[in-house]
Design an enzyme around this catalytic site. Structure first.
Site, PDB file in Angstrom:
ATOM      1  N   GLY A 104      81.364  45.572  47.394  1.00  0.00           N
ATOM      2  CA  GLY A 104      80.962  44.877  48.612  1.00  0.00           C
ATOM      3  C   GLY A 104      79.829  45.601  49.321  1.00  0.00           C
ATOM      4  O   GLY A 104      79.019  46.305  48.708  1.00  0.00           O
ATOM      5  N   SER A 105      79.806  45.477  50.636  1.00  0.00           N
ATOM      6  CA  SER A 105      78.615  45.856  51.404  1.00  0.00           C
ATOM      7  C   SER A 105      78.344  47.355  51.488  1.00  0.00           C
ATOM      8  O   SER A 105      77.257  47.750  51.928  1.00  0.00           O
ATOM      9  CB  SER A 105      78.716  45.284  52.823  1.00  0.00           C
ATOM     10  N   THR A 106      79.278  48.205  51.100  1.00  0.00           N
ATOM     11  CA  THR A 106      78.954  49.639  51.057  1.00  0.00           C
ATOM     12  C   THR A 106      77.864  49.906  50.015  1.00  0.00           C
ATOM     13  O   THR A 106      77.170  50.922  50.084  1.00  0.00           O
ATOM     14  CB  THR A 106      80.201  50.487  50.767  1.00  0.00           C
ATOM     15  N   LYS A 161      75.198  48.375  49.898  1.00  0.00           N
ATOM     16  CA  LYS A 161      73.919  48.186  50.593  1.00  0.00           C
ATOM     17  C   LYS A 161      73.275  49.507  50.978  1.00  0.00           C
ATOM     18  O   LYS A 161      72.064  49.566  51.217  1.00  0.00           O
ATOM     19  CB  LYS A 161      74.130  47.309  51.829  1.00  0.00           C
TER      20      LYS A 161
END
Length: 747
Positions: free
Chosen positions: A338-340, A342
């Protein structure tokens, strides 16, 4: 026929002699026979004395079996310690209880040495009181027929010394004979719930000769079994003519070689504190799984790690908990982060020069092929989209913004950055049985989605390895869990130093990424980890670099993603202090019953605050007063799996560099059998080596070996010696197109 009979009789009576002559002849024959037998005996005697065998039978061995007995001397299994010498797992003796019920078992004086039927109820009461056994079960065992002795199952096994002595005293007070104990090697875990899946368990195994030994079954106990287990010895005792062992006649045949002690990188105080805070966190969230790991941001050392559900290693309480798994989620499970992810996308975009923090974009959606990518607030109906700068988009965890950055870099460049961060490759940090992770498939939509952490599979150790490049100014570090190995047989040791495994982004890119991570918590409007104007993650008055993630979970049947309200893996990474991180913490939570971002405050904030208070102790290298270094010979690994070989080498504190992605090792930079110094860097060439590796941190000697293997001409810049700080050919380029390279050496 008559002719034959006549001839036979003539022969019989033809040499008839007197009785006196017959006696003389018999005597002569007997004498000759005696001399013959004597010579046969002499010859056999000489053969036996000379060869110590007869008809292929070893006579000394046979005699020894009559007058000697061989006993196995069990090697002590090595102790597992924390970084400061506090025991985590150590050997102990356990006891199993049995009762003699054979009425013929009496002493020479007539004393009854068995449990009498009139004492059965008393024995059942004592066993019930001190061992927790059901009285009816004890009585049913004691009343069995045609048996000499009986045991009492699992409740009668693994009894501690103190419990054993208490039971003995109670039986003696009741004047009960016939109950005794057998001993078995055991393993004690004095800290209870303490990185339990990570440390693992050692279990008793019965050997062919009837002896018992401890063998690592799970976790570190299993992965380091060859180091911890040691080698048993042998002792002979003389026996008398009745077969009784004569005490004091012991002779050592083979000395036992005790197992080596392993000092981990874990810190008992911060590990214990983490366990307590995880209980509070899990009690609120009630996740299917939860995990947390604290790392030294400058060395890659794992200071504390745990997961839920967990168990008490000593009492085994918790093994029957709902959802319990032996798998260690730190390195044995793949998931979409997921967004980690990014964090790595932003760092790569800055490094490539395509990130303009003030450039604006429309967050309403981005269509790639047949897929439209939208932000979380658009999907939830909170907005139809808005114009954001890329700096605001990162703080807001914008999928659209990260996808635009990936498109600016280009698919090939982004995939190369994923390769530089070593995604898709297990860390091989020494635990074995490690999941590999999965790079995005050859599909433009999946590649684009991997920029925000979907369509890519990772392990937590891979994420920690990648995060280390951000926390450590672009220099990527191998996760470590061993600080020292001590060999009691030679009074020598090997100590670990940090291991550099790449330089995926520049110092500038890593530093700026951490600055933008700070805004995730401090930006009151866009920050996804800001609650009512205050950062969710706070560590005193220090600046904290953070990023949260919410990843969908793929359905097991391959039909897409789960759609429940909390069918997500929530995660957060924090680095403190953001300017020059000492500590990094990564926490995940899978499918909780309820979730609020404030839940992170129950585990991240207090643990990082406690680590900051303990900073001097936690960041200090493990002491190694011994001057002598334990020897370790280069194993024969040509033709073997590079991954398993890398695990073995790192377990013995050697730093391997695997070249290529082949399934077998074809060459090594150090010859088989040569001694490897602690932290020595060696090259392992695989059967499929086609692209230029990241040579950052390599020794000059290994660069020269690389040049010899590839026929590439190397020109050096910078210092005359040292390690690689720069290479002029980009990582990932085809080797067959490279004829020469320039390498810069420095500190």
């Amino acid at each position: 026929m008559r002719t034959f009979m006549k001839s036979f009789l003539d022969y019989v009576v033809g040499d008839r002699r007197t009785p006196q002559k017959n006696r003389e002849r018999v005597g002569q024959n007997l004498m000759i026979l005696s001399v013959f037998i004597f010579f046969v005996f002499i010859i056999n005697f000489i053969i036996i004395i000379g060869s110590d065998s007869k008809f292929g039978v070893d006579l000394s061995k046979g005699a020894s079996s009559v007058y000697q007995t061989v006993h196995t001397v069990q090697a002590r299994r090595g102790t597992i310690y924390d970084r400061n010498g506090n025991p985590i797992a150590e050997d102990s003796t356990t006891y199993s209880i049995y009762a003699v019920i054979n009425k013929s078992y009496v002493s020479t004086s007539g004393e009854k040495l068995y449990v009498q039927s009139s004492q059965f109820d008393q024995v059942a009461d004592i066993f019930s009181q001190h061992l927790g056994m059901d009285k009816n079960y004890v009585l049913s065992q004691l009343k069995q027929k045609k048996l000499s002795q009986v045991s009492f199952g699992t409740q009668g096994s693994n009894i501690s010394y103190s419990t054993m002595t208490t039971v003995k005293d109670a039986l003696a007070s009741a004047h009960i004979n016939g109950v005794d104990f057998t001993t078995s090697p055991g393993r004690m875990y004095p800290n209870g719930v303490f990185a339990s899946q990570f440390i693992g368990l050692a279990q008793v195994k019965e050997n062919k000769d009837g002896t018992k030994s401890l063998v690592g079954a799970t976790g570190m106990e299993a992965s380091l079994d060859a180091i911890l287990s040691g080698k048993d010895g042998q002792v002979t005792y003389q026996k008398d003519k009745n077969g009784n062992t004569l005490l004091g006649t012991a002779t050592t045949i083979k000395k036992a070689e005790n197992g080596k002690d392993v000092y981990t990188t874990l810190s008992a105080p911060i590990q214990t504190y983490l366990e307590r805070q995880m209980d509070i966190f899990q009690e609120k969230a009630k996740g299917v799984q939860a995990s947390a790991t604290l790392v030294n941001a400058k060395t890659g050392e794992i200071l504390a790690t745990t997961q839920r559900p967990s168990f008490d290693s000593d009492t085994k309480a918790g093994l029957d908990a709902e959802g319990f798994t032996w798998q260690n989620v730190l390195y044995q499970t793949n998931y979409e982060p997921g967004s980690t992810m990014k964090v790595m996308t932003l760092a790569s975009a800055i490094d490539k020069g395509v990130f303009n923090p003030n450039e604006a974009y429309d967050s309403s959606g981005l269509t790639i092929a047949d897929a439209t990518i939208k932000d979380w607030d658009v999907n939830e109906g909170l907005t139809t989209g808005q114009y954001l700068t890329y700096a605001q988009g990162f703080a807001h965890s914008s999928n659209v913004g990260m996808t635009y950055l990936e498109q600016k870099m280009g698919n090939e460049t982004w995939l190369n950055y994923l390769n530089k961060f070593r995604f898709g490759f297990p860390t091989r940090f020494g635990m074995g049985s490690e999941a590999s992770g999965l790079l995005p498939s050859d599909n433009i939509v999946t590649i684009a989605m991997s920029s925000f952490g979907q369509g890519i599979g990772v392990t937590q150790t891979q994420m920690l390895r990648a995060f280390s490049a951000i926390s450590n100014d672009g220099v990527m570090l191998e996760p470590q869990f061993i600080s020292k190995i001590y060999d009691p047989n030679t009074d020598t040791s090997r100590s670990a130093k940090k291991e550099v495994v790449g330089n995926p982004v520049s110092k500038k890119a890593a530093t700026e990424t951490r600055q933008y991570m700070v805004t995730v918590g401090t930006d009151p409007y866009y920050g996804t980890l800001n609650s009512n104007g205050s950062p969710v993650i706070q560590v005193g008055n220090q600046s904290v670099a953070v990023k949260s993630g919410t990843a969908q979970i793929a359905a097991e049947d391959g039909s897409g993603y789960l759609t429940g309200s909390h069918d997500y893996i929530y995660s957060v990474v924090a680095m403190v202090p953001s300017e020059n991180p000492d500590f990094m913490m990564y926490v995940t939570l899978q499918q909780p019953e309820s979730f609020s971002m404030t839940y992170w405050q129950d585990v991240v904030n207090p643990v990082l605050e406690e680590a900051t208070l303990m900073k001097d102790t936690l960041l200090e290298p493990a002491a190694n007063p011994l001057k002598s270094q334990t020897k370790f010979a280069m194993p024969d690994i040509v033709g073997k799996s590079p991954g398993d070989s890398a695990d073995q080498l790192r377990q013995n504190l050697v730093q391997p560099i695997i070249l290529g992605s082949g399934s077998k090792i074809t060459k090594t930079s150090v010859a088989k059998g040569k001694n490897l110094k602690e932290n020595q860097q060696i090259l392992l060439l695989t059967s499929n080596f086609e692209t230029v590796p990241d040579m950052y941190g390599w020794t000059k000697k290994n660069v020269e070996t690389f040049a010899k293997w590839t026929n590439i001409k190397i020109t050096y810049k910078g210092q005359k010696s040292g390690r690689v700080t720069k290479q002029n050919v980009e990582v990932g380029k085809k080797l067959n197109s490279i004829k020469k390279m320039t390498i810069t050496l420095g500190e």
